[in-house]
Design a protein around this motif. Structure first.
Motif, PDB file in Angstrom:
ATOM      1  N   ALA A  23       0.828  -1.201   0.000  1.00  0.00           N
ATOM      2  CA  ALA A  23       0.000   0.000   0.000  1.00  0.00           C
ATOM      3  C   ALA A  23       0.866   1.256   0.000  1.00  0.00           C
ATOM      4  CB  ALA A  23      -0.942  -0.011   1.203  1.00  0.00           C
ATOM      5  N   VAL A  24       1.932   1.258   0.786  1.00  0.00           N
ATOM      6  CA  VAL A  24       2.863   2.389   0.767  1.00  0.00           C
ATOM      7  C   VAL A  24       3.454   2.541  -0.635  1.00  0.00           C
ATOM      8  CG1 VAL A  24       5.048   3.294   1.668  1.00  0.00           C
ATOM      9  CG2 VAL A  24       3.380   2.285   3.238  1.00  0.00           C
ATOM     10  N   GLY A  25       3.873   1.433  -1.235  1.00  0.00           N
ATOM     11  CA  GLY A  25       4.429   1.479  -2.586  1.00  0.00           C
ATOM     12  C   GLY A  25       3.437   1.990  -3.618  1.00  0.00           C
ATOM     13  N   GLN A  26       2.173   1.620  -3.480  1.00  0.00           N
ATOM     14  CA  GLN A  26       1.134   2.096  -4.396  1.00  0.00           C
ATOM     15  C   GLN A  26       0.919   3.590  -4.227  1.00  0.00           C
ATOM     16  OE1 GLN A  26      -0.550   0.921  -6.995  1.00  0.00           O
ATOM     17  NE2 GLN A  26      -1.673   2.834  -7.141  1.00  0.00           N
ATOM     18  N   VAL A  27       0.791   4.034  -2.985  1.00  0.00           N
ATOM     19  CA  VAL A  27       0.532   5.447  -2.729  1.00  0.00           C
ATOM     20  C   VAL A  27       1.734   6.298  -3.135  1.00  0.00           C
ATOM     21  CG1 VAL A  27       0.174   7.141  -0.870  1.00  0.00           C
ATOM     22  CG2 VAL A  27      -1.191   5.034  -0.932  1.00  0.00           C
ATOM     23  N   GLU A  28       2.927   5.847  -2.821  1.00  0.00           N
ATOM     24  CA  GLU A  28       4.123   6.645  -3.072  1.00  0.00           C
ATOM     25  C   GLU A  28       4.455   6.768  -4.554  1.00  0.00           C
ATOM     26  OE1 GLU A  28       5.623   8.581  -1.097  1.00  0.00           O
ATOM     27  OE2 GLU A  28       4.978   7.877   0.856  1.00  0.00           O
ATOM     28  N   SER A  29       4.347   5.666  -5.310  1.00  0.00           N
ATOM     29  CA  SER A  29       4.821   5.733  -6.701  1.00  0.00           C
ATOM     30  C   SER A  29       4.040   4.854  -7.678  1.00  0.00           C
ATOM     31  CB  SER A  29       6.289   5.321  -6.762  1.00  0.00           C
ATOM     32  OG  SER A  29       6.420   3.922  -6.579  1.00  0.00           O
ATOM     33  N   PRO A  76      12.908  -2.975   1.209  1.00  0.00           N
ATOM     34  CA  PRO A  76      13.374  -3.308   2.558  1.00  0.00           C
ATOM     35  C   PRO A  76      13.768  -2.069   3.371  1.00  0.00           C
ATOM     36  CG  PRO A  76      14.904  -4.159   0.906  1.00  0.00           C
ATOM     37  CD  PRO A  76      13.712  -3.625   0.179  1.00  0.00           C
ATOM     38  N   THR A  77      14.179  -1.003   2.693  1.00  0.00           N
ATOM     39  CA  THR A  77      14.445   0.247   3.401  1.00  0.00           C
ATOM     40  C   THR A  77      13.155   0.782   4.007  1.00  0.00           C
ATOM     41  OG1 THR A  77      16.355   0.786   2.009  1.00  0.00           O
ATOM     42  CG2 THR A  77      15.282   2.620   3.149  1.00  0.00           C
ATOM     43  N   ALA A  78      12.063   0.712   3.250  1.00  0.00           N
ATOM     44  CA  ALA A  78      10.767   1.160   3.770  1.00  0.00           C
ATOM     45  C   ALA A  78      10.360   0.326   4.978  1.00  0.00           C
ATOM     46  CB  ALA A  78       9.702   1.091   2.679  1.00  0.00           C
ATOM     47  N   ALA A  79      10.589  -0.974   4.912  1.00  0.00           N
ATOM     48  CA  ALA A  79      10.268  -1.843   6.058  1.00  0.00           C
ATOM     49  C   ALA A  79      11.082  -1.426   7.279  1.00  0.00           C
ATOM     50  CB  ALA A  79      10.539  -3.302   5.707  1.00  0.00           C
ATOM     51  N   ARG A  80      12.350  -1.177   7.072  1.00  0.00           N
ATOM     52  CA  ARG A  80      13.222  -0.759   8.188  1.00  0.00           C
ATOM     53  C   ARG A  80      12.758   0.579   8.764  1.00  0.00           C
ATOM     54  NH1 ARG A  80      19.706   0.415   7.852  1.00  0.00           N
ATOM     55  NH2 ARG A  80      20.050   0.441  10.090  1.00  0.00           N
ATOM     56  N   TYR A  81      12.388   1.497   7.893  1.00  0.00           N
ATOM     57  CA  TYR A  81      11.944   2.822   8.318  1.00  0.00           C
ATOM     58  C   TYR A  81      10.615   2.738   9.078  1.00  0.00           C
ATOM     59  CZ  TYR A  81      11.170   7.883   7.855  1.00  0.00           C
ATOM     60  OH  TYR A  81      10.955   9.223   8.094  1.00  0.00           O
ATOM     61  N   TYR A 107      -2.427  11.004   4.709  1.00  0.00           N
ATOM     62  CA  TYR A 107      -1.555   9.966   4.166  1.00  0.00           C
ATOM     63  C   TYR A 107      -1.800   8.640   4.880  1.00  0.00           C
ATOM     64  CZ  TYR A 107       2.667   7.378   3.003  1.00  0.00           C
ATOM     65  OH  TYR A 107       3.542   6.404   2.580  1.00  0.00           O
ATOM     66  N   VAL A 108      -1.861   8.680   6.193  1.00  0.00           N
ATOM     67  CA  VAL A 108      -2.134   7.472   6.984  1.00  0.00           C
ATOM     68  C   VAL A 108      -3.448   6.851   6.528  1.00  0.00           C
ATOM     69  CG1 VAL A 108      -2.622   6.599   9.311  1.00  0.00           C
ATOM     70  CG2 VAL A 108      -0.802   8.306   8.970  1.00  0.00           C
ATOM     71  N   ASP A 109      -4.475   7.666   6.429  1.00  0.00           N
ATOM     72  CA  ASP A 109      -5.796   7.169   6.021  1.00  0.00           C
ATOM     73  C   ASP A 109      -5.768   6.594   4.606  1.00  0.00           C
ATOM     74  OD1 ASP A 109      -6.720   8.021   8.510  1.00  0.00           O
ATOM     75  OD2 ASP A 109      -7.559   9.894   7.710  1.00  0.00           O
ATOM     76  N   LEU A 110      -5.075   7.265   3.689  1.00  0.00           N
ATOM     77  CA  LEU A 110      -4.992   6.796   2.307  1.00  0.00           C
ATOM     78  C   LEU A 110      -4.259   5.461   2.216  1.00  0.00           C
ATOM     79  CD1 LEU A 110      -5.420   7.150  -0.715  1.00  0.00           C
ATOM     80  CD2 LEU A 110      -3.343   8.584  -0.756  1.00  0.00           C
ATOM     81  N   VAL A 111      -3.156   5.319   2.925  1.00  0.00           N
ATOM     82  CA  VAL A 111      -2.421   4.054   2.902  1.00  0.00           C
ATOM     83  C   VAL A 111      -3.286   2.931   3.469  1.00  0.00           C
ATOM     84  CG1 VAL A 111      -0.439   2.784   3.833  1.00  0.00           C
ATOM     85  CG2 VAL A 111      -0.120   5.083   2.908  1.00  0.00           C
ATOM     86  N   LEU A 112      -3.988   3.192   4.545  1.00  0.00           N
ATOM     87  CA  LEU A 112      -4.831   2.144   5.136  1.00  0.00           C
ATOM     88  C   LEU A 112      -5.999   1.766   4.223  1.00  0.00           C
ATOM     89  CD1 LEU A 112      -4.730   3.238   8.867  1.00  0.00           C
ATOM     90  CD2 LEU A 112      -3.550   1.303   7.787  1.00  0.00           C
ATOM     91  N   ARG A 113      -6.587   2.743   3.541  1.00  0.00           N
ATOM     92  CA  ARG A 113      -7.648   2.417   2.560  1.00  0.00           C
ATOM     93  C   ARG A 113      -7.066   1.620   1.396  1.00  0.00           C
ATOM     94  NH1 ARG A 113      -9.069   7.788   3.350  1.00  0.00           N
ATOM     95  NH2 ARG A 113      -8.259   8.339   1.284  1.00  0.00           N
ATOM     96  N   THR A 114      -5.890   1.997   0.963  1.00  0.00           N
ATOM     97  CA  THR A 114      -5.230   1.283  -0.137  1.00  0.00           C
ATOM     98  C   THR A 114      -4.903  -0.140   0.284  1.00  0.00           C
ATOM     99  OG1 THR A 114      -4.348   3.373  -0.972  1.00  0.00           O
ATOM    100  CG2 THR A 114      -3.269   1.341  -1.727  1.00  0.00           C
ATOM    101  N   GLU A 115      -4.423  -0.310   1.514  1.00  0.00           N
ATOM    102  CA  GLU A 115      -4.143  -1.658   1.995  1.00  0.00           C
ATOM    103  C   GLU A 115      -5.417  -2.493   2.023  1.00  0.00           C
ATOM    104  OE1 GLU A 115      -2.064  -4.228   5.546  1.00  0.00           O
ATOM    105  OE2 GLU A 115      -3.094  -2.367   6.092  1.00  0.00           O
ATOM    106  N   ALA A 116      -6.514  -1.923   2.473  1.00  0.00           N
ATOM    107  CA  ALA A 116      -7.778  -2.675   2.518  1.00  0.00           C
ATOM    108  C   ALA A 116      -8.171  -3.143   1.121  1.00  0.00           C
ATOM    109  CB  ALA A 116      -8.878  -1.817   3.138  1.00  0.00           C
TER     110      ALA A 116
END
Length: 131
Positions: A23-29, A76-81, A107-116
């Protein structure tokens, strides 16, 4: 390659779901379709500011450097972060880590909706035998 990278990187941080990383990857790029740089100077598929990439960078592909433009390193950098941002298996831990990743509630809300949506799509493809 992205799916395998999300799954492998999620295993490096207790409580991190591969679907959250995706979801982070989708939202970010859009999973690397728009790598930037952003107007703020963030780069790569997971959109790291240079100082963040330098501090948390992971050499995910074993080539001797942590390259924020390379998804095998950036994921994996994102996972570490996220892990460093306080991620744990709780809802509060996930929200805390996402807010540390990008200091905006939208951003938090968008990532969580994207993950769902990713979870729902993945469950549907699993049920039909497609991946």
């Amino acid at each position: 390659g992205y799916l395998a990278a999300y799954r492998a990187a999620a295993d490096t941080c207790p409580g991190l779901r591969w679907t959250l990383l995706a979801a982070v990857g989708q939202v970010e790029s859009g999973h690397g379709r728009n790598n930037g740089p952003s107007s703020a100077g963030a780069v790569g598929p997971m959109q790291f500011m240079p100082a963040t990439g330098a501090r948390y960078g992971v050499d995910g592909d074993g080539d001797g450097k942590a390259d924020p433009w390379n998804y095998r390193d950036a994921i994996p950098t994102a996972a570490r972060y996220l892990c460093a941002g306080g991620l744990d298996a709780t809802s509060d831990g996930v929200r805390r880590a996402l807010f540390a990743y990008n200091h905006a509630q939208w951003y938090v809300d968008l990532v969580l909706r994207t993950e769902a949506a990713i979870v729902a799509r993945y469950a549907a493809t699993e049920a039909t035998g497609h991946t």
